[in-house]
Design an enzyme around this catalytic site. Structure first.
Site, PDB file in Angstrom:
ATOM      1  N   HIS A  38      -4.703  -3.435  -7.556  1.00 53.17           N
ATOM      2  CA  HIS A  38      -3.591  -2.503  -7.289  1.00 53.17           C
ATOM      3  C   HIS A  38      -4.138  -1.301  -6.518  1.00 53.17           C
ATOM      4  O   HIS A  38      -5.240  -0.826  -6.799  1.00 53.17           O
ATOM      5  CB  HIS A  38      -2.953  -2.058  -8.610  1.00 53.17           C
ATOM      6  N   GLU A  81       2.106  -4.781  -1.236  1.00 52.44           N
ATOM      7  CA  GLU A  81       2.594  -3.456  -1.609  1.00 52.44           C
ATOM      8  C   GLU A  81       2.104  -2.428  -0.596  1.00 52.44           C
ATOM      9  O   GLU A  81       0.970  -1.928  -0.719  1.00 52.44           O
ATOM     10  CB  GLU A  81       2.056  -3.062  -2.990  1.00 52.44           C
TER      11      GLU A  81
HETATM   12  O1  G3H Z   1       3.121  -2.039  -9.194  1.00 51.22           O
HETATM   13  C1  G3H Z   1       4.145  -1.526  -8.737  1.00 51.22           C
HETATM   14  C2  G3H Z   1       4.133  -0.816  -7.483  1.00 51.22           C
HETATM   15  O2  G3H Z   1       3.060   0.057  -7.371  1.00 51.22           O
HETATM   16  C3  G3H Z   1       5.446  -0.227  -7.074  1.00 51.22           C
HETATM   17  O3  G3H Z   1       5.727   0.974  -7.747  1.00 51.22           O
HETATM   18  P1  G3H Z   1       7.147   1.680  -7.479  1.00 51.22           P
HETATM   19  O4  G3H Z   1       8.198   0.638  -7.741  1.00 51.22           O
HETATM   20  O5  G3H Z   1       7.199   2.820  -8.448  1.00 51.22           O
HETATM   21  O6  G3H Z   1       7.158   2.113  -6.047  1.00 51.22           O
END
Ligand code: G3H
Length: 261
Positions: free
Chosen positions: A102, A174
């Site tokens: 991540h 992401e």
């Molecule tokens: O793991 C999830 C992601 O980092 C997305 O986070 P978010 O939905 O708060 O932008």
């Protein structure tokens, strides 16, 4: 019909009381619908709460919700104060997925591509499913380097584990600039990146690439979930903030019923 995997990544949020209320509400919603086996739902609470979450799921006779770990250490046992190992996680019954790489761990914990590849390998060797997070910064996007960055993040895994590593693995695309920003990437951009990722894997193995689950993550919410989940090469979403509120999480799950194939 494409498979969809919806995961709520709670990051460093929520407590035992919230977990109980969340599980009861989500479980009761899922038990009222005609559950579609093309849809998989998982929650990644803080590691400390995985066992509590698991016990609650067992008490509710849950069949629909699995658990995801947000991270593991690269070591299996030994003198590594403060860490949690994959073998400890494996003892928790409902654990199915482990997030590796991540961007918050790459940035705040200085995790390198090489370390992430080792974690990925470890997760596979313990028969859990790794979710490899990849994505570019705003600066890299503006410099037209998004695909190059994602390719490099995938390449490090292939170099250590081989392309076969992506059989029964998941990639979560992401874009770092979209995470927690309240502004998701556009659906055109998401398809552009997801298509690139699938095509890149297909150069190694077409069958693995066809089956590869590619999630999108970055400011997914109940308003944009339907259009994001409808994007051709999106096979699910990794949700941060919007997964903290059970009602909103359920609204996102409801969107999966509206997708036109
Ligand atoms: O793991 C999830 C992601 O980092 C997305 O986070 P978010 O939905 O708060 O932008």
């Amino acid at each position: 019909m494409k498979k969809l995997l919806i995961i709520g990544n709670w990051k460093l949020n929520n407590n035992k009381k919230i977990i109980l209320d969340f599980c009861k509400k989500l479980n009761s919603y899922l038990s009222t619908i005609n559950y579609d086996h093309h849809l998989k739902i998982s929650i990644a609470p803080p590691i400390l709460h995985l066992e509590t979450f698991n016990l609650i799921l067992q008490q509710l006779h849950n069949n629909h919700i699995s658990l995801t770990a947000q991270n593991i250490d690269v070591n299996i046992l030994g003198s590594f104060t403060g860490e949690t190992s994959i073998s400890m996680l494996q003892e928790i019954e409902n654990i199915k997925y482990v997030i590796v790489g991540h961007s918050e761990r790459r940035i705040h914990h200085n995790e390198t591509k090489e370390l992430i590849a080792k974690k990925f390998k470890l997760v596979k060797s313990f028969k859990l499913i790794p979710i490899l997070c990849i994505g570019e910064t705003k600066e890299e996007k503006n410099a037209n380097k998004a695909q190059k960055i994602c390719k490099e993040q995938i390449d490090t895994i292939i170099q250590l584990v081989g392309y076969q590593a992506f059989d029964k693995a998941i990639i979560a695309y992401e874009p770092i600039w979209a995470i927690g920003s309240n502004q998701s990437a556009s659906t055109n951009y998401i398809q552009y990146m997801h298509q690139f990722i699938r095509h890149y894997i297909s150069r190694y193995d077409i069958n693995i690439s066809k089956k590869l689950i590619i999630q999108y993550g970055g400011s997914v919410n109940k308003k944009n979930a339907l259009e994001i989940l409808s994007v051709k090469d999106v096979n699910g979403v990794l949700i941060g903030n919007s997964s903290l509120d059970c009602d909103q999480f359920i609204d996102i799950i409801k969107c999966t019923k509206l997708i036109k194939y």
